[in-house]
Motif scaffolding. Sequence first.
Motif, PDB file in Angstrom:
ATOM      1  N   TRP A 179     -31.780  31.545 -40.554  1.00  0.00           N
ATOM      2  CA  TRP A 179     -32.690  31.918 -39.465  1.00  0.00           C
ATOM      3  C   TRP A 179     -33.780  30.883 -39.160  1.00  0.00           C
ATOM      4  O   TRP A 179     -34.043  30.609 -37.989  1.00  0.00           O
ATOM      5  CB  TRP A 179     -33.341  33.283 -39.733  1.00  0.00           C
ATOM      6  CG  TRP A 179     -32.382  34.433 -39.629  1.00  0.00           C
ATOM      7  CD1 TRP A 179     -31.097  34.404 -39.180  1.00  0.00           C
ATOM      8  CD2 TRP A 179     -32.636  35.781 -39.994  1.00  0.00           C
ATOM      9  NE1 TRP A 179     -30.536  35.647 -39.259  1.00  0.00           N
ATOM     10  CE2 TRP A 179     -31.464  36.516 -39.751  1.00  0.00           C
ATOM     11  CE3 TRP A 179     -33.739  36.456 -40.517  1.00  0.00           C
ATOM     12  CZ2 TRP A 179     -31.354  37.882 -40.000  1.00  0.00           C
ATOM     13  CZ3 TRP A 179     -33.643  37.819 -40.769  1.00  0.00           C
ATOM     14  CH2 TRP A 179     -32.458  38.519 -40.510  1.00  0.00           C
ATOM     15  N   ASP A 232     -33.753  27.710 -39.433  1.00  0.00           N
ATOM     16  CA  ASP A 232     -33.198  26.398 -39.051  1.00  0.00           C
ATOM     17  C   ASP A 232     -33.139  26.274 -37.518  1.00  0.00           C
ATOM     18  O   ASP A 232     -32.470  27.067 -36.859  1.00  0.00           O
ATOM     19  CB  ASP A 232     -31.789  26.272 -39.654  1.00  0.00           C
ATOM     20  CG  ASP A 232     -31.248  24.854 -39.513  1.00  0.00           C
ATOM     21  OD1 ASP A 232     -31.836  24.066 -38.743  1.00  0.00           O
ATOM     22  OD2 ASP A 232     -30.231  24.548 -40.174  1.00  0.00           O
ATOM     23  N   ASP A 233     -33.831  25.291 -36.956  1.00  0.00           N
ATOM     24  CA  ASP A 233     -33.773  25.113 -35.496  1.00  0.00           C
ATOM     25  C   ASP A 233     -32.958  23.877 -35.112  1.00  0.00           C
ATOM     26  O   ASP A 233     -33.072  23.378 -33.982  1.00  0.00           O
ATOM     27  CB  ASP A 233     -35.181  25.056 -34.881  1.00  0.00           C
ATOM     28  CG  ASP A 233     -35.918  23.778 -35.239  1.00  0.00           C
ATOM     29  OD1 ASP A 233     -35.442  23.065 -36.146  1.00  0.00           O
ATOM     30  OD2 ASP A 233     -36.958  23.493 -34.623  1.00  0.00           O
ATOM     31  N   LEU A 263     -29.556  21.478 -34.233  1.00  0.00           N
ATOM     32  CA  LEU A 263     -28.481  21.658 -33.243  1.00  0.00           C
ATOM     33  C   LEU A 263     -27.141  21.278 -33.843  1.00  0.00           C
ATOM     34  O   LEU A 263     -27.047  20.381 -34.685  1.00  0.00           O
ATOM     35  CB  LEU A 263     -28.741  20.785 -32.016  1.00  0.00           C
ATOM     36  CG  LEU A 263     -30.042  21.001 -31.226  1.00  0.00           C
ATOM     37  CD1 LEU A 263     -30.055  20.104 -29.985  1.00  0.00           C
ATOM     38  CD2 LEU A 263     -30.224  22.451 -30.823  1.00  0.00           C
ATOM     39  N   PHE A 268     -23.133  20.723 -32.174  1.00  0.00           N
ATOM     40  CA  PHE A 268     -22.381  20.684 -30.899  1.00  0.00           C
ATOM     41  C   PHE A 268     -23.305  20.969 -29.704  1.00  0.00           C
ATOM     42  O   PHE A 268     -22.893  21.624 -28.737  1.00  0.00           O
ATOM     43  CB  PHE A 268     -21.217  21.671 -30.898  1.00  0.00           C
ATOM     44  CG  PHE A 268     -20.289  21.537 -32.081  1.00  0.00           C
ATOM     45  CD1 PHE A 268     -19.662  20.328 -32.352  1.00  0.00           C
ATOM     46  CD2 PHE A 268     -20.057  22.614 -32.922  1.00  0.00           C
ATOM     47  CE1 PHE A 268     -18.815  20.204 -33.452  1.00  0.00           C
ATOM     48  CE2 PHE A 268     -19.217  22.493 -34.007  1.00  0.00           C
ATOM     49  CZ  PHE A 268     -18.594  21.274 -34.284  1.00  0.00           C
ATOM     50  N   GLY A 269     -24.539  20.535 -29.785  1.00  0.00           N
ATOM     51  CA  GLY A 269     -25.487  20.747 -28.688  1.00  0.00           C
ATOM     52  C   GLY A 269     -26.106  22.128 -28.650  1.00  0.00           C
ATOM     53  O   GLY A 269     -26.879  22.442 -27.751  1.00  0.00           O
ATOM     54  N   LEU A 270     -25.742  22.970 -29.624  1.00  0.00           N
ATOM     55  CA  LEU A 270     -26.260  24.347 -29.645  1.00  0.00           C
ATOM     56  C   LEU A 270     -27.165  24.555 -30.851  1.00  0.00           C
ATOM     57  O   LEU A 270     -26.911  23.983 -31.921  1.00  0.00           O
ATOM     58  CB  LEU A 270     -25.099  25.342 -29.788  1.00  0.00           C
ATOM     59  CG  LEU A 270     -24.218  25.607 -28.590  1.00  0.00           C
ATOM     60  CD1 LEU A 270     -23.067  26.512 -29.008  1.00  0.00           C
ATOM     61  CD2 LEU A 270     -25.032  26.285 -27.504  1.00  0.00           C
ATOM     62  N   PRO A 271     -28.191  25.398 -30.727  1.00  0.00           N
ATOM     63  CA  PRO A 271     -28.944  25.788 -31.914  1.00  0.00           C
ATOM     64  C   PRO A 271     -27.978  26.384 -32.951  1.00  0.00           C
ATOM     65  O   PRO A 271     -27.093  27.172 -32.577  1.00  0.00           O
ATOM     66  CB  PRO A 271     -29.928  26.846 -31.383  1.00  0.00           C
ATOM     67  CG  PRO A 271     -30.092  26.513 -29.944  1.00  0.00           C
ATOM     68  CD  PRO A 271     -28.755  25.992 -29.497  1.00  0.00           C
ATOM     69  N   ASN A 275     -28.065  28.675 -35.176  1.00  0.00           N
ATOM     70  CA  ASN A 275     -27.925  30.137 -35.267  1.00  0.00           C
ATOM     71  C   ASN A 275     -27.109  30.699 -34.108  1.00  0.00           C
ATOM     72  O   ASN A 275     -26.324  31.634 -34.275  1.00  0.00           O
ATOM     73  CB  ASN A 275     -29.309  30.798 -35.297  1.00  0.00           C
ATOM     74  CG  ASN A 275     -29.938  30.721 -36.664  1.00  0.00           C
ATOM     75  OD1 ASN A 275     -29.547  31.435 -37.569  1.00  0.00           O
ATOM     76  ND2 ASN A 275     -30.900  29.822 -36.814  1.00  0.00           N
ATOM     77  N   LEU A 276     -27.309  30.110 -32.934  1.00  0.00           N
ATOM     78  CA  LEU A 276     -26.544  30.554 -31.756  1.00  0.00           C
ATOM     79  C   LEU A 276     -25.059  30.217 -31.945  1.00  0.00           C
ATOM     80  O   LEU A 276     -24.176  31.053 -31.671  1.00  0.00           O
ATOM     81  CB  LEU A 276     -27.100  29.886 -30.499  1.00  0.00           C
ATOM     82  CG  LEU A 276     -26.461  30.259 -29.166  1.00  0.00           C
ATOM     83  CD1 LEU A 276     -26.525  31.752 -28.913  1.00  0.00           C
ATOM     84  CD2 LEU A 276     -27.158  29.524 -28.011  1.00  0.00           C
ATOM     85  N   HIS A 306     -23.453  32.671 -34.388  1.00  0.00           N
ATOM     86  CA  HIS A 306     -23.160  33.995 -33.833  1.00  0.00           C
ATOM     87  C   HIS A 306     -22.047  33.959 -32.782  1.00  0.00           C
ATOM     88  O   HIS A 306     -21.300  34.930 -32.639  1.00  0.00           O
ATOM     89  CB  HIS A 306     -24.434  34.643 -33.290  1.00  0.00           C
ATOM     90  CG  HIS A 306     -25.238  35.289 -34.384  1.00  0.00           C
ATOM     91  ND1 HIS A 306     -25.083  36.589 -34.762  1.00  0.00           N
ATOM     92  CD2 HIS A 306     -26.153  34.759 -35.226  1.00  0.00           C
ATOM     93  CE1 HIS A 306     -25.880  36.865 -35.780  1.00  0.00           C
ATOM     94  NE2 HIS A 306     -26.557  35.768 -36.078  1.00  0.00           N
ATOM     95  N   LEU A 307     -21.922  32.817 -32.087  1.00  0.00           N
ATOM     96  CA  LEU A 307     -20.757  32.655 -31.194  1.00  0.00           C
ATOM     97  C   LEU A 307     -19.474  32.666 -32.024  1.00  0.00           C
ATOM     98  O   LEU A 307     -18.491  33.328 -31.670  1.00  0.00           O
ATOM     99  CB  LEU A 307     -20.850  31.316 -30.459  1.00  0.00           C
ATOM    100  CG  LEU A 307     -21.375  31.299 -29.032  1.00  0.00           C
ATOM    101  CD1 LEU A 307     -21.363  29.872 -28.505  1.00  0.00           C
ATOM    102  CD2 LEU A 307     -20.539  32.195 -28.132  1.00  0.00           C
TER     103      LEU A 307
END
Lengths: 68, 488
Positions: A26, A28-29, A31, A33-36, A38-39, A42-43
């Motif tokens: 949680w 960790d901010d 990136l 593959f260009g995504l955060p 955590n995002l 969840h994807l």
Amino acid sequence: MHRSHPRWPLLVLLVLAAAFENFWMWPDDGLIFGLPVNLAYHLGLCVVASLALAAIVRWGWPHDAAGD
Amino acid sequence: MVLPVLAAYLALVLGVGLFGHRLFRGTGEDYFLASRSIGSFVLVMTLFGTNMTAFTILGASGEAYSRGVIVFALMGSSTAIVVPFLIYYLGVRSWQLGKRHGYVTQIQLVRHRYGSDLLGVLLFVVVVALMLPYLLIGVKGGGDALAVLSGGPDGGLPSWVGSLAVCAVTYVYVSYGGMRSTSWVNALQTSVFLLFGVAAYFAVMSESGGLEGAMEQLRAEHAGMADFGSDRFALFQMGSFLLLPLCTGAFPHLYGHWLSARSARSFRLAIVAYPLLVAAIWFPSVVLGAAGRLQFDPPLDGPILVQLIVANTGEILAGCLAAGVFAAIMSSLDSQILALGAMFTQDIVRHHGFHGTLREERQVWFGRLFVLAFLALTFLCSLVASQSIFALGTWALTGFAGLLPMFAATLFWRRATTVGAAASILTAAGLWVWFFWDSLSFAGPYSIGGSGLMPVAVIVPAATASLVIFSLYTRTDRAAGGWWSAAS
């Protein structure tokens, strides 16, 4: 209790619910593959859930609905 | 140019809806359940489209604008995990029982299962009361979206015009074509909002320097928007929001779609595809909302997603994307008002009033009048509602999640009694009112004591505990015994 569904899909649900709480990542901010991260996690979880559900539909379909 | 494109889209929706009426067979079962004939593809699109509301499109992007990418997990991946299991367990069993006993509404199931008219009335009152905030998010969302699309606060249309247009179009095709029209229109609308959602994502992100550039900038300029946090607040939020999608199992409009399936096998595609469809719509919605922070400073004049579309795309594309927003709103509103009509017709007019003395067609008219009155009330509420779409949606979902223990026990737990079911409903409703009252004096997004713990995390366990305790300490109903033997 009405038992038409096998028990193992409930275990799959519990594992997915546990994987949903990825508290170790949680803060960790970063990136990936260009995504955060955590995002992205969840994807990925959505894709894993779909695969698990495909297995449930294939091998864990409720026995009394097999002919419907 | 935006308004003509939107008007053309609304005309198309009306056309498809009215075409569905041509196959109407003149019976209540055909009007409310399309004679249980909906196949796999239309079922998955309509189940998904019904569950994706203004809450998803406008609410999620608005919340991501404030809180960042955590919103995808809070409502996106939690929905992707929980809802397919609800369809697998509750959907298939509900369809079997509905077909066997001829149910049209979930209240018929509960009344028949427990042999209690009083329980049916109690459930009707609670469900109808909870539908008001849920309908409100669609009606309010339509008004907010059209106000921005037509020029914003300086010279644009007032919000009530969009709210009225959404109510009128949806009411016409639902009351004319029933479930068949609703399902066909939903399949169309779900395709439209998926397609245009992806188009909006690429159009806006290309103007924002691409995904990686936008996320990098977001991380650098807005601390906390790209991570999930690490404190107890985050822990309670993540725990609470995993329970919120349980509401899907208690939605009367989803129950109607479950019963409209052609066969139990029709559910298979919906179960497998659901998580991927959720990701396909929540991902662009959340990323665009969070990236909107880079282009617009708070406070906003309207929904962030609509503002991004207007600012970053040409007028025709903006009109198409606006149609996508309206598609998401109406694809839920139609099922909700159809379910309300079904409940009023089947559970009040038919059961407590005129069964046997009033033609079936006339009974359907009572349902249409009730829906018209309810929509008018919702429209009036939308003129004064001040809460955000996300907040309104969360309250509605919380209430329905509290009803899930009772529905699950109705289908699967033989020992559940009338008293246990009533206690569970009253516990959920009582706690909902208590927390809602408490939230009125709370500044900012509500959680219990500001801890991050959402009311749903208390209401669902409390409703479950009431159900179990009161059922174990009361006698099993004789009527339930007969029903259970027939249902097993």
